[in-house]
Design a protein around this motif. Structure first.
Motif, PDB file in Angstrom:
ATOM      1  N   ALA A 105       0.833  -1.211   0.000  1.00  0.00           N
ATOM      2  CA  ALA A 105       0.000   0.000   0.000  1.00  0.00           C
ATOM      3  C   ALA A 105       0.862   1.254   0.000  1.00  0.00           C
ATOM      4  O   ALA A 105       0.508   2.245  -0.626  1.00  0.00           O
ATOM      5  CB  ALA A 105      -0.932   0.003   1.205  1.00  0.00           C
ATOM      6  N   GLY A 106       1.985   1.195   0.708  1.00  0.00           N
ATOM      7  CA  GLY A 106       2.867   2.355   0.775  1.00  0.00           C
ATOM      8  C   GLY A 106       3.404   2.745  -0.592  1.00  0.00           C
ATOM      9  O   GLY A 106       3.687   3.906  -0.855  1.00  0.00           O
ATOM     10  N   GLN A 107       3.536   1.767  -1.474  1.00  0.00           N
ATOM     11  CA  GLN A 107       4.087   2.027  -2.804  1.00  0.00           C
ATOM     12  C   GLN A 107       3.045   2.617  -3.760  1.00  0.00           C
ATOM     13  O   GLN A 107       3.394   3.066  -4.849  1.00  0.00           O
ATOM     14  CB  GLN A 107       4.644   0.727  -3.395  1.00  0.00           C
ATOM     15  N   HIS A 108       1.778   2.607  -3.334  1.00  0.00           N
ATOM     16  CA  HIS A 108       0.715   3.075  -4.223  1.00  0.00           C
ATOM     17  C   HIS A 108       1.003   4.460  -4.792  1.00  0.00           C
ATOM     18  O   HIS A 108       0.859   4.699  -5.988  1.00  0.00           O
ATOM     19  CB  HIS A 108      -0.618   3.082  -3.472  1.00  0.00           C
ATOM     20  N   CYS A 109       1.426   5.378  -3.913  1.00  0.00           N
ATOM     21  CA  CYS A 109       1.599   6.765  -4.361  1.00  0.00           C
ATOM     22  C   CYS A 109       2.859   6.936  -5.189  1.00  0.00           C
ATOM     23  O   CYS A 109       3.096   8.004  -5.744  1.00  0.00           O
ATOM     24  CB  CYS A 109       1.604   7.710  -3.170  1.00  0.00           C
ATOM     25  N   ARG A 110       3.672   5.901  -5.291  1.00  0.00           N
ATOM     26  CA  ARG A 110       4.874   5.985  -6.135  1.00  0.00           C
ATOM     27  C   ARG A 110       4.634   5.333  -7.499  1.00  0.00           C
ATOM     28  O   ARG A 110       5.528   5.263  -8.322  1.00  0.00           O
ATOM     29  CB  ARG A 110       6.056   5.310  -5.440  1.00  0.00           C
ATOM     30  N   CYS A 111       3.435   4.786  -7.714  1.00  0.00           N
ATOM     31  CA  CYS A 111       3.102   4.166  -8.993  1.00  0.00           C
ATOM     32  C   CYS A 111       2.050   5.018  -9.690  1.00  0.00           C
ATOM     33  O   CYS A 111       1.372   5.813  -9.064  1.00  0.00           O
ATOM     34  CB  CYS A 111       2.569   2.747  -8.791  1.00  0.00           C
ATOM     35  N   ARG A 112       1.888   4.810 -10.972  1.00  0.00           N
ATOM     36  CA  ARG A 112       1.019   5.683 -11.748  1.00  0.00           C
ATOM     37  C   ARG A 112      -0.052   4.953 -12.542  1.00  0.00           C
ATOM     38  O   ARG A 112      -0.911   5.592 -13.138  1.00  0.00           O
ATOM     39  CB  ARG A 112       1.878   6.520 -12.720  1.00  0.00           C
ATOM     40  N   ALA A 113       0.003   3.637 -12.617  1.00  0.00           N
ATOM     41  CA  ALA A 113      -0.888   2.896 -13.505  1.00  0.00           C
ATOM     42  C   ALA A 113      -2.346   3.220 -13.190  1.00  0.00           C
ATOM     43  O   ALA A 113      -2.777   3.167 -12.046  1.00  0.00           O
ATOM     44  CB  ALA A 113      -0.641   1.404 -13.356  1.00  0.00           C
ATOM     45  N   GLY A 114      -3.117   3.558 -14.210  1.00  0.00           N
ATOM     46  CA  GLY A 114      -4.534   3.848 -14.036  1.00  0.00           C
ATOM     47  C   GLY A 114      -5.377   2.653 -14.431  1.00  0.00           C
ATOM     48  O   GLY A 114      -4.862   1.558 -14.661  1.00  0.00           O
ATOM     49  N   LEU A 115      -6.690   2.879 -14.520  1.00  0.00           N
ATOM     50  CA  LEU A 115      -7.638   1.795 -14.781  1.00  0.00           C
ATOM     51  C   LEU A 115      -7.297   1.022 -16.050  1.00  0.00           C
ATOM     52  O   LEU A 115      -7.198  -0.205 -16.036  1.00  0.00           O
ATOM     53  CB  LEU A 115      -9.032   2.397 -14.881  1.00  0.00           C
ATOM     54  N   PHE A 116      -7.091   1.728 -17.156  1.00  0.00           N
ATOM     55  CA  PHE A 116      -6.903   1.030 -18.431  1.00  0.00           C
ATOM     56  C   PHE A 116      -5.540   0.365 -18.513  1.00  0.00           C
ATOM     57  O   PHE A 116      -5.415  -0.735 -19.041  1.00  0.00           O
ATOM     58  CB  PHE A 116      -7.137   2.001 -19.595  1.00  0.00           C
ATOM     59  N   ALA A 117      -4.530   1.020 -17.935  1.00  0.00           N
ATOM     60  CA  ALA A 117      -3.203   0.386 -17.903  1.00  0.00           C
ATOM     61  C   ALA A 117      -3.271  -0.922 -17.124  1.00  0.00           C
ATOM     62  O   ALA A 117      -2.638  -1.909 -17.502  1.00  0.00           O
ATOM     63  CB  ALA A 117      -2.193   1.339 -17.271  1.00  0.00           C
ATOM     64  N   CYS A 118      -4.050  -0.948 -16.057  1.00  0.00           N
ATOM     65  CA  CYS A 118      -4.158  -2.159 -15.240  1.00  0.00           C
ATOM     66  C   CYS A 118      -4.909  -3.263 -15.988  1.00  0.00           C
ATOM     67  O   CYS A 118      -4.545  -4.431 -15.907  1.00  0.00           O
ATOM     68  CB  CYS A 118      -4.861  -1.858 -13.919  1.00  0.00           C
ATOM     69  N   ILE A 119      -5.989  -2.895 -16.711  1.00  0.00           N
ATOM     70  CA  ILE A 119      -6.752  -3.905 -17.444  1.00  0.00           C
ATOM     71  C   ILE A 119      -5.918  -4.459 -18.595  1.00  0.00           C
ATOM     72  O   ILE A 119      -5.877  -5.665 -18.821  1.00  0.00           O
ATOM     73  CB  ILE A 119      -8.080  -3.315 -17.972  1.00  0.00           C
ATOM     74  N   LEU A 120      -5.225  -3.573 -19.301  1.00  0.00           N
ATOM     75  CA  LEU A 120      -4.422  -4.009 -20.449  1.00  0.00           C
ATOM     76  C   LEU A 120      -3.084  -4.588 -20.008  1.00  0.00           C
ATOM     77  O   LEU A 120      -2.389  -5.211 -20.803  1.00  0.00           O
ATOM     78  CB  LEU A 120      -4.192  -2.828 -21.400  1.00  0.00           C
ATOM     79  N   ASN A 121      -2.742  -4.401 -18.723  1.00  0.00           N
ATOM     80  CA  ASN A 121      -1.485  -4.915 -18.167  1.00  0.00           C
ATOM     81  C   ASN A 121      -0.307  -4.471 -19.038  1.00  0.00           C
ATOM     82  O   ASN A 121       0.481  -5.288 -19.506  1.00  0.00           O
ATOM     83  CB  ASN A 121      -1.559  -6.434 -18.062  1.00  0.00           C
ATOM     84  N   THR A 122      -0.206  -3.180 -19.219  1.00  0.00           N
ATOM     85  CA  THR A 122       0.822  -2.632 -20.115  1.00  0.00           C
ATOM     86  C   THR A 122       2.221  -2.897 -19.565  1.00  0.00           C
ATOM     87  O   THR A 122       2.393  -3.240 -18.401  1.00  0.00           O
ATOM     88  CB  THR A 122       0.658  -1.112 -20.269  1.00  0.00           C
ATOM     89  N   ARG A 123       3.190  -2.696 -20.444  1.00  0.00           N
ATOM     90  CA  ARG A 123       4.572  -2.934 -20.092  1.00  0.00           C
ATOM     91  C   ARG A 123       5.004  -2.055 -18.917  1.00  0.00           C
ATOM     92  O   ARG A 123       5.638  -2.516 -17.977  1.00  0.00           O
ATOM     93  CB  ARG A 123       5.450  -2.627 -21.300  1.00  0.00           C
TER      94      ARG A 123
END
Lengths: 270, 326
Positions: A105-123
């Motif tokens: 959870a602490g790393q959440h604010c250091r990541c940027r992936a949004g809804l579509f990036a998560c669904i598409l599981n981008t690189r």
């Protein structure tokens, strides 16, 4: 150790709750790379100061500056993103999630992936996940609870829960770690281990600011101590200076009458 | 060394390829094996699964009590009916369009109320459901057809084949479910899905750990509403007549029960519970007047003996991808 520009500084910060002046034009500066403690009797306003720093409350007046930027008006999650992580006096873990997920959870604010990036599981999303996982692993190992990673938070012992909360705060890669009574409820051996952990965190370059009741812990690790009573700062300095300050002794032990009574009692025993 | 999440091992999971393969074959062959009546039951089961999964995002993953989900379903269905009948928009195109309309409504309507907690949010969403339903009855701008509703004459067409028989709809609905399951599975173990769970567990701790709780809640509501809206298109095409009666508060309650009965945040739980909520009443047709009584009884019994739901969701555990790091 103390440098000219403080990492965190509060100037003339006040906050009222109805008629109660919980924090009264409070000044404080936390030097970069130090362990600074805030002590004071129950109800002195220490936790309120904490909540003002971390954005849970907004001060009625005054300024809070963190590494050259104003903190006032930021929401709590933005304060974390700016680099201040915190723990709670009463532990607030995600009880039904695993330790690994808690720290992640602490790393959440250091990541940027949004809804579509998560669904598409981008690189970039995958790369981010790998980074977040290794950071989480590092924090769990540093706090010595790596072996508990798949355990649900609610199944942990009290000491391990304290460690887990610190690990979660550390996972956001903070510049300033704020701990609200980290030694509360720990036995002597556990609080010794905790002091070691806090020192290690300081030595890794992270500034630590804590509220604590356990004087053994405060005097043992602090570089700088501030004392609060009735919302005001009554003393400040190194642990030794604070311990010998009459104002502090008065706040903790009461006024001179009692001292006299004690003397009288001592004499009568003799 | 790389870490990844994996579900705790079990017999079914160890042989998951076989089980999933068998399920797909069975599901594909079903229309050949049973009567049209039962295929139709499976279509409505599927629509309930789609709705249940969309509500599960809001109620199960984020813990926001929403008892007015039918409002978004209604917005989707009416968007489809109006645009299809008045402007002749293609039904396939209307699936995303209706989804976006409902998502937009979800975003706008929940913006001011998203900070409410527990029962308070629940009450406002009940109000939302009734507001939408009564607006539809009032026939604003002569768009919604009042209490009689609207007729949808258009049909889905795929390579010249018209989707109209129960079996056609059966494949359409369950293909949509398969697609949704794939997306939700990805989301569950992603940054977004975890943020939802953190908010459900402890919103204050989540906020203090750096999670924008407002973003997480609004995103869940918008996405859940959008999926319900897109389901509305399939529903409108299947029913051919839609009226405010289909979107009552009672339907929202049943949907809510599906998520709670299945186990909050559990995808297989939703599929199981929506089947139970739909198929059992069909079986108990003779006791129709006691249906609500039996539902109530089932809820009470569940809350006492199995509060975690029929198929509770389990946490993913870490698994080292290469070697052991101890």
């Amino acid at each position: 150790m103390t440098q000219e520009t403080p990492l965190l500084s509060l100037s003339a910060v006040s906050r009222n709750f109805g008629g109660l002046r919980a924090v009264d034009s409070f000044d404080l500066s936390v030097a970069k790379g130090s362990i600074t403690s805030l002590i004071g009797p129950n109800g002195a306003g220490k936790t309120t100061v904490f909540n003002l720093i971390t954005g849970i409350y907004r001060p009625d007046s005054g300024k809070i500056t963190f590494s050259d930027s104003a903190l006032i008006g930021m929401l709590p999650h933005q304060v974390v993103e700016a680099g201040i992580a915190r723990t709670f006096q009463t532990l607030r873990l995600f009880e039904n999630l695993t330790c690994f997920e808690n720290v992640l959870a602490g790393q959440h604010c250091r990541c940027r992936a949004g809804l579509f990036a998560c669904i598409l599981n981008t690189r970039s999303c995958q790369a981010e996940e790998v980074r977040a996982h290794s950071e989480t692993e590092r924090c769990l190992r540093n706090l010595g609870i790596w072996h508990l990673r798949d355990e649900l938070a609610r199944n942990l012992s009290y000491g391990d829960r304290r460690r887990l909360e610190i690990a979660r705060a550390m996972a956001s890669r903070p510049k300033l770690l704020t701990l609200d009574e980290p030694a509360g409820g720990l036995n002597e051996r556990e609080s010794d281990e905790l002091m070691e952990v806090i020192r290690e965190i300081r030595d890794s370059g992270i500034t630590v600011f804590l509220i604590e009741h356990d004087m053994r812990v405060v005097m043992g690790i602090s570089d700088h101590v501030a004392v609060m009573e009735y919302g005001r700062k009554i003393s400040e300095g190194t642990p030794d200076e604070v311990q010998s300050d009459p104002a502090v002794i008065e706040a903790y032990l009461g006024i001179d009458d009692e001292e006299d009574e004690r003397k009288e009692a001592g004499e009568s025993v003799q | 060394m790389r870490l990844e999440f994996a579900k705790p091992a079990s017999f079914i999971r160890a042989h998951s390829a076989w089980f999933i393969g068998a399920l797909i074959v069975l599901a594909a062959a079903l229309p050949l094996l049973v009567s049209d009546y039962w295929v139709d039951v499976c279509v409505f089961w599927g629509i309930n699964v789609l709705l249940g999964l969309s509500l599960n995002i809001i109620v199960g993953e984020v813990g926001l009590f929403n008892m007015g989900h039918m409002a978004f379903f209604a917005i989707g269905a009416y968007t489809t009916a109006i645009l299809s009948e008045r402007f002749g928009v293609n039904l396939w195109l209307l699936i995303p369009v209706s989804g976006l309309a409902a998502a937009g409504a979800g975003y706008v309507l929940t913006g001011p109320i998203i900070h409410l907690r527990g029962d308070y949010l629940l009450m406002v969403t009940i109000g939302l459901n009734e507001m939408i339903r009564i607006s539809l009855i009032n026939n604003p701008f002569a768009l919604t057809g009042g209490p009689n509703g609207l007729i949808v004459m258009d049909q889905f067409r795929i390579f010249g084949h018209v989707i109209q028989s129960p079996a056609d709809f059966y494949y359409l609905v369950w293909a949509a479910i398969a697609l949704l399951l794939f997306c939700l599975g990805r989301l569950q173990r992603s940054r977004v899905g975890r943020a939802w769970n953190y908010v459900r567990e402890d919103p204050i701790a989540a906020e203090a750990t750096g999670i924008n709780t407002r973003w997480a809640k609004v995103l869940a509501f918008t996405l859940g509403a959008g999926i319900a809206g897109a389901t509305g298109t399939i529903f409108a095409a299947k029913m051919m007549v839609i009226s405010p009666d289909s979107f009552t508060f009672m339907e929202s309650v049943i949907l809510f029960c599906i998520v709670i009965l299945g186990g909050m945040g559990s995808i297989p739980g939703v599929i199981l519970a929506s089947g139970a909520m739909l198929v059992l009443p069909e079986l108990l047709r003779n006791f129709a007047q006691y249906r609500m009584l039996l539902f109530g009884l089932a809820m009470v019994v569940m809350m006492i003996f199995r509060p975690q739901g029929l198929w509770p969701s389990r946490r993913w555990t870490t698994r080292l991808k290469e070697g052991d790091g101890e």
